[in-house]
Design a protein around this motif. Structure first.
Motif, PDB file in Angstrom:
ATOM      1  N   SER A  64       0.807  -1.212   0.000  1.00  0.00           N
ATOM      2  CA  SER A  64       0.000   0.000   0.000  1.00  0.00           C
ATOM      3  C   SER A  64       0.845   1.270   0.000  1.00  0.00           C
ATOM      4  N   VAL A  65       2.164   1.137   0.175  1.00  0.00           N
ATOM      5  CA  VAL A  65       3.025   2.309   0.240  1.00  0.00           C
ATOM      6  C   VAL A  65       3.104   2.981  -1.127  1.00  0.00           C
ATOM      7  N   ILE A  66       2.815   4.277  -1.162  1.00  0.00           N
ATOM      8  CA  ILE A  66       2.823   5.038  -2.401  1.00  0.00           C
ATOM      9  C   ILE A  66       4.124   5.813  -2.559  1.00  0.00           C
ATOM     10  N   ILE A  67       4.600   6.421  -1.476  1.00  0.00           N
ATOM     11  CA  ILE A  67       5.827   7.212  -1.509  1.00  0.00           C
ATOM     12  C   ILE A  67       7.032   6.282  -1.436  1.00  0.00           C
ATOM     13  N   GLY A  68       7.912   6.369  -2.431  1.00  0.00           N
ATOM     14  CA  GLY A  68       9.070   5.485  -2.463  1.00  0.00           C
ATOM     15  C   GLY A  68      10.234   5.969  -1.625  1.00  0.00           C
ATOM     16  N   GLY A  69      10.356   7.282  -1.444  1.00  0.00           N
ATOM     17  CA  GLY A  69      11.467   7.825  -0.669  1.00  0.00           C
ATOM     18  C   GLY A  69      11.110   9.170  -0.077  1.00  0.00           C
ATOM     19  N   VAL A  70      11.581   9.401   1.133  1.00  0.00           N
ATOM     20  CA  VAL A  70      11.336  10.664   1.828  1.00  0.00           C
ATOM     21  C   VAL A  70      12.655  11.173   2.381  1.00  0.00           C
ATOM     22  N   VAL A  71      12.946  12.446   2.149  1.00  0.00           N
ATOM     23  CA  VAL A  71      14.114  13.068   2.755  1.00  0.00           C
ATOM     24  C   VAL A  71      13.667  14.390   3.354  1.00  0.00           C
ATOM     25  N   GLY A  72      14.195  14.708   4.524  1.00  0.00           N
ATOM     26  CA  GLY A  72      13.721  15.914   5.181  1.00  0.00           C
ATOM     27  C   GLY A  72      14.773  16.587   6.033  1.00  0.00           C
ATOM     28  N   ILE A  73      14.563  17.871   6.242  1.00  0.00           N
ATOM     29  CA  ILE A  73      15.351  18.665   7.169  1.00  0.00           C
ATOM     30  C   ILE A  73      14.429  19.057   8.310  1.00  0.00           C
ATOM     31  N   PHE A  74      14.762  18.646   9.520  1.00  0.00           N
ATOM     32  CA  PHE A  74      13.972  19.007  10.690  1.00  0.00           C
ATOM     33  C   PHE A  74      14.775  20.008  11.516  1.00  0.00           C
ATOM     34  N   MET A  75      14.161  21.152  11.816  1.00  0.00           N
ATOM     35  CA  MET A  75      14.813  22.204  12.592  1.00  0.00           C
ATOM     36  C   MET A  75      14.144  22.315  13.958  1.00  0.00           C
ATOM     37  N   ILE A 187      -3.314  19.012   8.588  1.00  0.00           N
ATOM     38  CA  ILE A 187      -3.755  17.673   8.962  1.00  0.00           C
ATOM     39  C   ILE A 187      -3.005  17.345  10.247  1.00  0.00           C
ATOM     40  N   ARG A 188      -3.736  17.036  11.311  1.00  0.00           N
ATOM     41  CA  ARG A 188      -3.118  16.952  12.632  1.00  0.00           C
ATOM     42  C   ARG A 188      -2.922  15.498  13.066  1.00  0.00           C
ATOM     43  N   PHE A 189      -1.782  15.259  13.746  1.00  0.00           N
ATOM     44  CA  PHE A 189      -1.440  13.914  14.203  1.00  0.00           C
ATOM     45  C   PHE A 189      -0.873  13.970  15.615  1.00  0.00           C
ATOM     46  N   ASP A 190      -1.035  12.859  16.330  1.00  0.00           N
ATOM     47  CA  ASP A 190      -0.490  12.752  17.683  1.00  0.00           C
ATOM     48  C   ASP A 190       1.013  12.496  17.680  1.00  0.00           C
ATOM     49  N   SER A 191       1.528  11.913  16.601  1.00  0.00           N
ATOM     50  CA  SER A 191       2.956  11.613  16.536  1.00  0.00           C
ATOM     51  C   SER A 191       3.418  11.652  15.089  1.00  0.00           C
ATOM     52  N   LEU A 192       4.721  11.779  14.912  1.00  0.00           N
ATOM     53  CA  LEU A 192       5.284  11.794  13.569  1.00  0.00           C
ATOM     54  C   LEU A 192       5.176  10.423  12.914  1.00  0.00           C
ATOM     55  N   ILE A 193       5.154   9.379  13.718  1.00  0.00           N
ATOM     56  CA  ILE A 193       4.973   8.032  13.174  1.00  0.00           C
ATOM     57  C   ILE A 193       3.634   7.940  12.442  1.00  0.00           C
ATOM     58  N   HIS A 194       2.576   8.470  13.061  1.00  0.00           N
ATOM     59  CA  HIS A 194       1.259   8.440  12.424  1.00  0.00           C
ATOM     60  C   HIS A 194       1.238   9.314  11.173  1.00  0.00           C
ATOM     61  N   ALA A 195       1.908  10.455  11.229  1.00  0.00           N
ATOM     62  CA  ALA A 195       1.978  11.320  10.051  1.00  0.00           C
ATOM     63  C   ALA A 195       2.726  10.627   8.921  1.00  0.00           C
ATOM     64  N   ASP A 196       3.802   9.935   9.260  1.00  0.00           N
ATOM     65  CA  ASP A 196       4.597   9.243   8.253  1.00  0.00           C
ATOM     66  C   ASP A 196       3.794   8.130   7.584  1.00  0.00           C
ATOM     67  N   ARG A 197       3.029   7.394   8.365  1.00  0.00           N
ATOM     68  CA  ARG A 197       2.196   6.327   7.794  1.00  0.00           C
ATOM     69  C   ARG A 197       1.156   6.906   6.848  1.00  0.00           C
ATOM     70  N   TYR A 198       0.584   8.029   7.231  1.00  0.00           N
ATOM     71  CA  TYR A 198      -0.408   8.690   6.378  1.00  0.00           C
ATOM     72  C   TYR A 198       0.232   9.127   5.062  1.00  0.00           C
ATOM     73  N   ILE A 199       1.401   9.762   5.151  1.00  0.00           N
ATOM     74  CA  ILE A 199       2.085  10.267   3.965  1.00  0.00           C
ATOM     75  C   ILE A 199       2.427   9.139   3.003  1.00  0.00           C
ATOM     76  N   ARG A 200       2.873   8.022   3.537  1.00  0.00           N
ATOM     77  CA  ARG A 200       3.355   6.935   2.687  1.00  0.00           C
ATOM     78  C   ARG A 200       2.235   6.161   2.002  1.00  0.00           C
ATOM     79  N   THR A 201       1.013   6.329   2.445  1.00  0.00           N
ATOM     80  CA  THR A 201      -0.075   5.536   1.865  1.00  0.00           C
ATOM     81  C   THR A 201      -1.148   6.372   1.171  1.00  0.00           C
ATOM     82  N   ILE A 202      -1.093   7.699   1.304  1.00  0.00           N
ATOM     83  CA  ILE A 202      -2.092   8.536   0.656  1.00  0.00           C
ATOM     84  C   ILE A 202      -1.899   8.485  -0.861  1.00  0.00           C
TER      85      ILE A 202
END
Length: 206
Positions: A64-75, A187-202
């Motif tokens: 179900s994963v749609i996004i093949g790769g994610v790269v980010g800068i977190f400040m 779009i609000r999430f309790d954790s980044l893990i939940h946000a990441d799962r959403y991003i990868r499957t939308i």
């Protein structure tokens, strides 16, 4: 704490994908940032993340994963800086290295990888408000992604205004830029893990 201390920034590079994505994208970006920020005492690299920002960066085998790769800068900032962060700090200190490193990625990626959706993320965390603004730009190539990179500052400004005018419990506020389109409210999430799962499957319309 004086103003210069409150403006100090810690950052980390986040990446999720297979070994090819790490070698072609994450490693060059990390090196470019280290070179760009060398000698700047106001910006420090860190590996420590708040608990609510922990995320699984292992390759995803789920069909179900749609996004093949994610790269980010977190400040990470101690104090609320509002609109100043992306208007001044990101554009002056991070943007040159990001555009330089990612601008060369497409030439090094295989044709198979170019058919997979990819995302650039820029995240801003404020300890005193316990909030993390996460902005993702999606595209099949980094040329597509960088074509929308100029929208980051305006999306962040909108996020700052939303935070200052709304009450909310979730610490993660997600905005997704897709070929010039972006959600107006986070779009609000309790954790980044939940946000990441959403991003990868939308399913994105590209």
């Amino acid at each position: 704490m004086n103003e210069s201390e409150s403006n100090d920034c810690e950052y980390t590079v986040f990446a999720g994908g297979d070994s090819c994505f790490f070698s072609s994208v994450a490693f060059p970006l990390t090196a470019a940032l280290e070179e760009e920020l060398r000698g700047d005492d106001s910006v420090k690299k860190t590996k420590k993340l708040p608990d609510f920002l922990h995320v699984d960066s292992r390759p995803q085998a789920d069909a179900s994963v749609i996004i093949g790769g994610v790269v980010g800068i977190f400040m990470f900032f101690t104090s609320w800086l509002g609109k100043k962060v992306l208007d001044e700090i990101y554009e002056a200190k991070f943007r040159p290295a990001i555009k330089r490193a990612l601008g060369e990625v497409d030439n090094n990626m295989s044709k198979e990888k170019k058919r997979s959706l990819t995302m650039l993320q820029v995240g801003v965390s404020y300890d005193d408000k316990r909030v993390f603004i996460l902005i993702g730009i999606v595209g099949y190539t980094f040329s597509e992604i960088l074509a929308s990179e100029h929208m980051l500052a305006s999306v962040h400004r909108n996020a700052v205004e939303w935070i200052e005018n709304n009450s909310f419990a979730e610490p993660i506020l997600l905005y997704i830029i897709n070929h010039g389109n972006v959600n107006v409210e986070p779009i609000r999430f309790d954790s980044l893990i939940h946000a990441d799962r959403y991003i990868r499957t939308i399913e994105f319309e590209c």
